[in-house]
Design a protein around this motif. Structure first.
Motif, mmCIF file in Angstrom:
data_model
loop_
_atom_site.group_PDB
_atom_site.id
_atom_site.type_symbol
_atom_site.label_atom_id
_atom_site.label_comp_id
_atom_site.label_asym_id
_atom_site.label_seq_id
_atom_site.Cartn_x
_atom_site.Cartn_y
_atom_site.Cartn_z
ATOM 1 N N LEU A 195 1.014 -1.231 -0.335
ATOM 2 C CA LEU A 195 0.166 0.139 -0.646
ATOM 3 C C LEU A 195 1.183 1.088 0.249
ATOM 4 O O LEU A 195 2.109 1.563 0.310
ATOM 5 C CB LEU A 195 -1.423 -0.417 1.601
ATOM 6 C CG LEU A 195 -1.957 -1.214 1.516
ATOM 7 C CD1 LEU A 195 -2.652 -1.243 2.855
ATOM 8 C CD2 LEU A 195 -2.593 -1.442 0.261
ATOM 9 N N PRO B 17 -8.118 -5.517 -3.198
ATOM 10 C CA PRO B 17 -6.864 -6.015 -2.619
ATOM 11 C C PRO B 17 -5.301 -6.814 -2.695
ATOM 12 O O PRO B 17 -4.948 -6.448 -2.320
ATOM 13 C CB PRO B 17 -7.254 -5.809 -0.380
ATOM 14 C CG PRO B 17 -8.714 -5.147 -0.100
ATOM 15 C CD PRO B 17 -8.909 -5.258 -2.155
ATOM 16 N N LEU C 188 -6.900 6.456 -2.295
ATOM 17 C CA LEU C 188 -6.109 5.494 -2.238
ATOM 18 C C LEU C 188 -5.276 4.861 -3.695
ATOM 19 O O LEU C 188 -4.306 4.555 -3.777
ATOM 20 C CB LEU C 188 -7.093 4.136 -1.445
ATOM 21 C CG LEU C 188 -5.865 3.145 -0.872
ATOM 22 C CD1 LEU C 188 -4.349 3.387 -0.047
ATOM 23 C CD2 LEU C 188 -6.623 1.493 0.191
ATOM 24 N N GLY D 108 -1.608 4.987 -4.818
ATOM 25 C CA GLY D 108 -0.860 3.936 -5.274
ATOM 26 C C GLY D 108 -0.117 3.997 -6.953
ATOM 27 O O GLY D 108 0.510 3.049 -7.447
ATOM 28 N N TRP E 228 0.821 6.100 4.063
ATOM 29 C CA TRP E 228 -0.130 6.309 5.020
ATOM 30 C C TRP E 228 0.333 8.277 4.622
ATOM 31 O O TRP E 228 -1.228 8.836 4.640
ATOM 32 C CB TRP E 228 -0.851 6.170 6.169
ATOM 33 C CG TRP E 228 -1.759 6.568 7.233
ATOM 34 C CD1 TRP E 228 -0.876 7.574 8.393
ATOM 35 C CD2 TRP E 228 -2.644 6.770 6.623
ATOM 36 N NE1 TRP E 228 -2.904 8.045 8.653
ATOM 37 C CE2 TRP E 228 -3.638 7.689 7.404
ATOM 38 C CE3 TRP E 228 -3.509 6.668 5.701
ATOM 39 C CZ2 TRP E 228 -5.323 7.994 7.504
ATOM 40 C CZ3 TRP E 228 -4.904 6.449 5.692
ATOM 41 C CH2 TRP E 228 -5.614 7.676 6.584
ATOM 42 N N VAL F 56 -4.655 -0.940 -6.172
ATOM 43 C CA VAL F 56 -5.899 -1.235 -4.835
ATOM 44 C C VAL F 56 -6.064 0.086 -4.670
ATOM 45 O O VAL F 56 -5.478 1.122 -4.685
ATOM 46 C CB VAL F 56 -4.789 -1.825 -3.826
ATOM 47 C CG1 VAL F 56 -5.735 -1.361 -2.524
ATOM 48 C CG2 VAL F 56 -4.503 -2.953 -4.295
#
Length: 391
Positions: free
Chosen positions: A25, A194, A247, A251, A28, A199
């Motif tokens: 991932l 996922p 997200l 990514g 954050w 993702v």
């Protein structure tokens, strides 16, 4: 387990055994920085970040339109609804159940086609054999990210005046002769779940050059309503949230390295296992690039070692496996009534499905662990080949 290779697998462990899948991932901080202002605004679904993701994807794949949805499955369901497709649609039997379920949700009868023996993708020659006056569309699938024969399928669809849609769940980042997957047919639909290389947590993307279809899809994902509180077509709540878009956007810069690493792992598995008796691999043709979302080997069913036995013995040695897609669709409960004994058989699909074993493949999997997994497989295969054991 061989004590010399136990440490390599043990270092990968985050549960009692090596994980079959571990998504990489984005940081954050990158996701949070995108999402923070959106969160403060209160517009947290289908807003600014979703539009930005759609724009980035359309530019990357060189298509006119990208429509973000809640999942690949909802995207497929809505594409068939927005195109007004009914009757029968030809679909591979060797695929994930969602490919066929999207048809059933629209009241469409699936007609199952065989797959190619080397690529495991839908076989255009078999598709042509199954076209009747009731056929309205073809649904191709890029299995594990391996590009299907889009040229032949396009030619067949054009000749018979059929719609052509691709379930491209595994294929974001795949290319066919230098052209991005996402640019073929009437529409292609990607997954961002996922297990994929790009993702979003959950989510899907529909790409198309058809402006009318794109407009209908934007309505369909919002209950069929474009904003006038007067639905234009039967739709769903299939909107993507802003967090999922954040997200996916964060990514995107990781994708190239992920594809390179997946291809490196696939090449390692193939190199270390290709000399084993009775084992073959999915073939990627010519200049095509697969994402290798999954990596599979195939145990020739008439050999002494079966795919079930290999999975069982690897499990005992703490190596996880899967068997995609076994059984194939035409043998599954919800689809079996659509395939009768009088229909054309699916011998290649049944042969491939019976022998497939999927191995772990993800970016953080080390070369040392891949070598360890291959050592275990070699030990099992060579011992069973010599001793003639059978599950």
């Amino acid at each position: 387990m061989n004590p010399l290779i136990m440490p390599a697998i043990a270092r990968e462990r985050q549960t009692p055994s090596l994980r079959f899948m571990q998504p990489t991932l984005p940081a954050w901080e990158d996701v949070a920085s995108l999402y923070r202002e959106v969160y403060k605004s209160g517009l947290i679904t289908n807003a600014e970040l979703v539009e930005r993701l759609e724009s980035v994807v359309a530019e990357r794949l060189r298509v006119k339109h990208c429509v973000a949805v809640s999942s690949c499955t909802s995207g497929l369901m809505l594409v068939f609804k927005a195109l007004g497709i009914a009757g029968e649609v030809i679909v591979p039997s060797f695929t994930f159940s969602a490919s066929g379920e999207a048809l059933l949700w629209n009241g469409i009868r699936p007609v199952f086609a065989d797959c190619e023996p080397d690529t495991w993708n839908i076989d255009p020659l078999d598709v042509a054999r199954r076209i009747t006056s009731r056929t309205t569309a073809i649904l191709g699938v890029h299995i594990h990210g391996n590009p299907a024969d889009t040229e032949s399928l396009t030619r067949i669809a054009s000749r018979s005046d059929l719609k052509l849609i691709f379930d491209s769940a595994h294929a974001f980042g795949s290319t066919q002769q230098g052209k991005p997957i996402g640019t073929f047919g009437d529409a292609e639909v990607f997954s961002l779940s996922p297990t994929k290389l790009l993702v979003a947590g959950e989510g899907g993307l529909v790409t198309t050059d058809d402006s009318f279809l794109a407009r209908r899809l934007r309505a369909a994902r919002n209950y069929g309503d474009l904003g006038g509180y007067d639905p234009e077509l039967q739709g769903l709540n299939a909107r993507m949230s802003e967090f999922n878009a954040a997200l996916a956007i964060s990514g995107m810069p990781l994708l190239k390295k992920k594809i390179i690493r997946h291809n490196e792992i696939a090449q390692m598995y193939t190199r270390l296992l290709s000399d084993l008796p009775g084992i073959t691999f999915q073939h990627v043709r010519g200049d095509n690039v697969s994402t290798y979302k999954d990596f599979s080997l195939h145990i020739v069913p008439n050999r002494k070692l079966s795919s079930d036995r290999l999975c069982y013995l690897l499990h005992k040695r703490s190596v996880p496996t899967q068997r995609y897609y076994y059984p194939p669709l035409h043998q599954q409960k919800i689809f079996s009534s659509y395939h009768h004994s009088t229909d054309l058989p699916l011998p290649v699909t049944e042969h491939v499905s019976e022998g497939v074993v999927n191995l772990p493949i993800y970016e953080s999997l080390s070369d040392q662990t891949i070598t360890a997994i291959c050592t275990e497989i070699r030990d099992i295969v060579l011992n069973d080949h010599q001793q003639g054991f059978e599950l």
